[in-house]
Design a protein around this motif. Structure first.
Motif, PDB file in Angstrom:
ATOM      1  N   PHE A  22       0.829  -1.206   0.000  1.00 47.99           N
ATOM      2  CA  PHE A  22       0.000   0.000   0.000  1.00 47.99           C
ATOM      3  C   PHE A  22       0.864   1.258   0.000  1.00 47.99           C
ATOM      4  O   PHE A  22       0.605   2.205  -0.750  1.00 47.99           O
ATOM      5  CB  PHE A  22      -0.918  -0.002   1.219  1.00 47.99           C
ATOM      6  CG  PHE A  22      -1.721   1.265   1.375  1.00 47.99           C
ATOM      7  CD1 PHE A  22      -2.867   1.468   0.623  1.00 47.99           C
ATOM      8  CD2 PHE A  22      -1.314   2.252   2.264  1.00 47.99           C
ATOM      9  CE1 PHE A  22      -3.604   2.632   0.756  1.00 47.99           C
ATOM     10  CE2 PHE A  22      -2.039   3.415   2.405  1.00 47.99           C
ATOM     11  CZ  PHE A  22      -3.190   3.615   1.643  1.00 47.99           C
ATOM     12  N   VAL A  26       0.536   3.007  -3.474  1.00 51.08           N
ATOM     13  CA  VAL A  26      -0.607   3.911  -3.299  1.00 51.08           C
ATOM     14  C   VAL A  26      -0.189   5.203  -2.593  1.00 51.08           C
ATOM     15  O   VAL A  26      -0.280   6.292  -3.166  1.00 51.08           O
ATOM     16  CB  VAL A  26      -1.753   3.229  -2.515  1.00 51.08           C
ATOM     17  CG1 VAL A  26      -2.923   4.207  -2.329  1.00 51.08           C
ATOM     18  CG2 VAL A  26      -2.234   1.983  -3.245  1.00 51.08           C
ATOM     19  N   ILE A  30       0.717   8.973  -4.405  1.00 49.91           N
ATOM     20  CA  ILE A  30      -0.212  10.075  -4.115  1.00 49.91           C
ATOM     21  C   ILE A  30       0.541  11.274  -3.538  1.00 49.91           C
ATOM     22  O   ILE A  30       0.336  12.424  -3.960  1.00 49.91           O
ATOM     23  CB  ILE A  30      -1.317   9.609  -3.152  1.00 49.91           C
ATOM     24  CG1 ILE A  30      -2.260   8.623  -3.861  1.00 49.91           C
ATOM     25  CG2 ILE A  30      -2.117  10.810  -2.626  1.00 49.91           C
ATOM     26  CD1 ILE A  30      -3.265   7.986  -2.925  1.00 49.91           C
TER      27      ILE A  30
END
Length: 303
Positions: A22, A26, A30
């Motif tokens: 993650f 992710v 971001i």
């Protein structure tokens, strides 16, 4: 005490791989996109021309991006108002005792298995002006003037694109709703039928409420999918003609990988992320809360 430590250690070891994935795939992208969005950067070298929030200010003054927001909202409305009711109707129909229903289920679900690229190329040929299958079929029944530019017309491209989206994705929602229908005990509808309830009353007061969790999940997936729509649009129209089928994801790709304005493209990606995040949190808090609480209650009760 030793058992508690062992349980915590076991949970930690099972959590670390997922948490690492993650963070890498992710969270870090971001955060990096948020950092890049503060620069006027072309994608080469290190970001150095700091512009602060100018990219975001420009974003909400750009008529193309504002049009993307409107088109995204329109696609969400069409998906919820037309695509999902159609999927629900087909799920209810194919949940009946029909001859060959397994074949129908396979046929309706098959378009979802196809990739967006294959679907885009297929319908680009079907809706090709004059030479496409759609125009030839209309001409064969005497409706030559009913055809048109389809994807090439500013007034028809979005409607035609939504038709393709419905063909591509309604089968997924149909199967999801069909699975929910098969989870409803047959004894409930049979008891209501014996009590004199007609088909509509059984659907309205038994089937629809019990199907609520599945419908709410289908709505969530449909909205998020419409917000992030890219592949199908890019293959078929690339956002044309004159931006009339462009979505936020297509605009982001255009600026990032065609015009090399990575800072501005990153600002678009951050806005897309925030829209999706706010919707997801709101939906989880006010719509899915009852479903998740029920699931947690059942888990505690089964221990």
């Amino acid at each position: 005490m030793a058992r508690r430590v062992r349980d915590w250690l076991t949970a930690f070891l099972f959590t670390v791989p997922g948490l690492a994935l993650f963070l890498v795939f992710v969270a870090v992208p971001i955060l990096y996109a948020g950092y890049v969005s503060l620069f006027n950067w072309g994608g080469f070298g290190s970001p150095s021309d700091f512009v602060g929030v100018d990219n975001f200010t420009r974003l909400f003054q750009d008529p193309v991006f504002l049009g993307d927001l409107w088109r995204g909202l329109l696609l969400v409305g069409l998906s919820l108002g037309l695509q999902l009711p159609f999927a629900l109707a087909m799920a209810v129909l194919l949940n009946q005792e029909l001859r060959g229903r397994a074949v129908y289920r396979m046929l309706f679900f098959a378009p979802y298995v196809l990739s967006e690229v294959i679907t885009g190329v297929l319908f680009s040929m079907i809706f090709a002006p004059d030479s496409g299958l759609a125009d030839k079929a209309l001409g064969a029944v005497g409706l030559d003037g009913a055809g048109g530019l389809w994807f090439a017309g500013q007034n028809t491209v979005l409607a035609t694109l939504f038709l393709v989206m419905t063909w591509k994705y309604f089968g997924f929602h149909m199967m999801l709703l069909l699975a929910g229908l098969q989870g409803i005990p047959a004894e409930l509808t049979e008891a209501a039928r014996l009590d004199g309830a007609n088909a509509w009353q059984r659907f309205r007061h038994i089937t629809l409420p019990l199907l609520g969790p599945t419908i709410r999940m289908s709505i969530f997936l449909s909205v998020i999918g419409a917000i992030q729509l890219f592949d199908l649009v890019w293959v078929v129209t690339q956002g044309g003609p004159d931006h009339h089928s462009e979505t936020m994801a297509v605009t982001m790709f255009q600026f990032g990988f065609k015009r090399y304005q990575m800072g501005y493209a990153s600002a678009i990606s951050i806005v897309m992320f925030l829209i999706s995040l706010v919707f997801a949190l709101f939906y989880q808090r006010y719509v899915l809360r009852r479903d998740t609480e029920g699931a947690l209650t059942n888990m505690r009760g089964s221990r």
